[in-house]
Design a protein around this motif. Sequence first.
Motif, mmCIF file in Angstrom:
data_model
loop_
_atom_site.group_PDB
_atom_site.id
_atom_site.type_symbol
_atom_site.label_atom_id
_atom_site.label_comp_id
_atom_site.label_asym_id
_atom_site.label_seq_id
_atom_site.Cartn_x
_atom_site.Cartn_y
_atom_site.Cartn_z
ATOM 1 N N ARG A 159 0.845 -1.193 0.000
ATOM 2 C CA ARG A 159 0.000 0.000 0.000
ATOM 3 C C ARG A 159 0.883 1.247 0.000
ATOM 4 O O ARG A 159 2.014 1.219 0.460
ATOM 5 C CB ARG A 159 -0.894 0.043 1.238
ATOM 6 C CG ARG A 159 -1.731 -1.220 1.475
ATOM 7 C CD ARG A 159 -2.336 -1.161 2.855
ATOM 8 N NE ARG A 159 -3.070 -2.360 3.192
ATOM 9 C CZ ARG A 159 -4.398 -2.476 3.125
ATOM 10 N NH1 ARG A 159 -5.112 -1.439 2.739
ATOM 11 N NH2 ARG A 159 -4.993 -3.600 3.438
ATOM 12 N N SER B 161 -6.222 6.725 6.020
ATOM 13 C CA SER B 161 -5.526 5.441 5.905
ATOM 14 C C SER B 161 -6.033 4.448 6.932
ATOM 15 O O SER B 161 -6.102 3.243 6.667
ATOM 16 C CB SER B 161 -4.019 5.654 6.078
ATOM 17 O OG SER B 161 -3.500 6.479 5.057
ATOM 18 N N VAL C 127 -4.628 0.897 -1.654
ATOM 19 C CA VAL C 127 -4.162 -0.260 -2.415
ATOM 20 C C VAL C 127 -4.185 0.074 -3.905
ATOM 21 O O VAL C 127 -5.209 0.540 -4.420
ATOM 22 C CB VAL C 127 -5.032 -1.495 -2.126
ATOM 23 C CG1 VAL C 127 -4.602 -2.679 -2.973
ATOM 24 C CG2 VAL C 127 -4.969 -1.848 -0.652
ATOM 25 N N SER D 76 -7.388 -0.526 -6.643
ATOM 26 C CA SER D 76 -8.630 -0.738 -5.895
ATOM 27 C C SER D 76 -9.720 0.195 -6.402
ATOM 28 O O SER D 76 -9.445 1.287 -6.915
ATOM 29 C CB SER D 76 -8.401 -0.517 -4.396
ATOM 30 O OG SER D 76 -7.926 0.797 -4.152
#
Length: 598
Positions: free
Chosen positions: A196, A208, A216, A219
């Motif tokens: 990440r 976060s 990610v 995503s």
Amino acid sequence: MLLTNMRPFQTLYSRTHFRDLFLTKFHRTLHSTNHRFNKESVTFSTVYDPVKGRLVTTPVAQSQIPEHESDKDAERSSFSDYADALKDDRSYGSVLKANKTNWSSFGGNKKKSKSKTTWVCSECGYADGQWWGYCRECKSVNTMKELTEVVDDGGKTSGFQVSEKIVRSWLPKGGGEAVPLRLTDVNRGVNHSNWRFPLSGLFGDEVSRVLGGGLVPGSLILVGGDPGVGKSTLMLQIGALIAEGKEIGKPAPVLYVSGEESVEQIGNRADRMDISTDELFLYSSTDIEDILGKAQVLSPRALIIDSIQTVHLVGVTGSAGGIYQVKECTAALLRFAKKTNVPVFLIGHVTKSGDIAGPRVLEHIVDAVLYMEGEQHSSLRLLRAFKNRFGSTDELGVFEMSPSGLKAVKNPSEIFLSEGHSDSELLAGLAIAVVMDGSRTFVIEVQALCAAGSSLSRQVNGVQAGRADMIISVLMKQVGLKLQSNTIFLNVVSGATLTETAGDLAVAAAICSRHVLYFLEFPLPNNVAFIGEIGLSGELRMVPKMEKRVSTVAKLGYKKCVVPESAVELLRRLDLGECEVLGCKNLKEVINSVFITS
């Protein structure tokens, strides 16, 4: 003379009678000639014979037809035969059957579009061919919506086709066809700690935390919330944070696309929020193909769509925001994200019931679903995850809306506590409860007021009414407080809501502070917190995550924490500093140890 002879013939024979006579005569002719005819090599000609005074049908071989006759002449002769048949009712059926193939090619080969009606559930996305009054999948009533889709052979577009066309040029050339890989091969050489990329700063830490530790790559994230809660503001700040690229040491392009605002309007809001990142690109469009085309040129580190209900795909049935459009647009963006490893944020509108507009299947397609919550008259904003394929859904982000945008709250408990002094009579009836929302611990202040009067009622804000009635009944029955002739008011500071049983002890302590020893009010000190569930016999029960609750209380500087006696042994191994853990079996022990000694 010919027409004169046909008139009595037409009136004498009916159409059915003539067909029977014709078929009988035709079979006799076939047997008498003792020849085999192929349908592909033989045609039949039906004409009126003036000598015999009747219609005569004779087979004509294809070889007898001149080779120089064009297809146009054949089509014209077929149509003339059909026209002659219309003049003579007796030959209509046979001629129409004999020229069925030719007639279908005469202006009848044009393809027509067909309409397909489907009933789709707005709650779960289940599709059915007919209306049942309720969804047979999720059993919801009056949620089946009628959708009419035009089905034809050309002009249809799907999200797969659009995304495949866009991402094909992004993929490496000559890579070959994708094949299944072993799990060990996929994880070999991958450092999951660096998988990440985190967001920097206090604001980035809160975001976060909700995402599960960072963003990610590849995503697809859906962000929902009520109108005006701050979804666009949140995404603009996240886009600016990613574009700064502090975690990688260099700026990176981020594309923010809005289908609701112009570029000038977005720029005005960014200027008010003091955002001046050079790598944040703004674009206004509602065409998915156009958006993905612009993203291909920029190669952004993240793509933000505001909102998914405003974009559309050309060629897909329905207007923007419809079920088909939302599904196909999301499918295109999903494939784009997975193939290019570019994270995509989608902002979704929310209906009156609080659900994201469109089919619920949209929530199953994306990787994460984030909801932003906030009261209309409060500056507090909560960001929570309802679905997260890459992390936990127990995390919660706390923000405060300001004129310059959203600001992360370092200590959320300060919002739920009132400022005062413990030696003031006005603080009587105040108790501190320790509750949890996901993995976050909050210290909340509960207020109570008992007033004698003729109108017996209970006004409750922030506490479940049934739970409040049970606590009051236990205090009257098990403790002996005379609350029958009192009007009781309960309130939770800052509009919070107690949804778990860990706040029962604080509610009871606040009522006892107002009523103990026959209205001799005893204000509770500010440095005492209450954690525990109350049973019908007045006993105190354990609640989940007791260690984390007490540790949070100790870190905030509280001197005493009242808990069930069964939790004392569990908490001995914790380093609580100056915080004292007081264990009690029931409510009578709480009154004797807290109020009397005070």
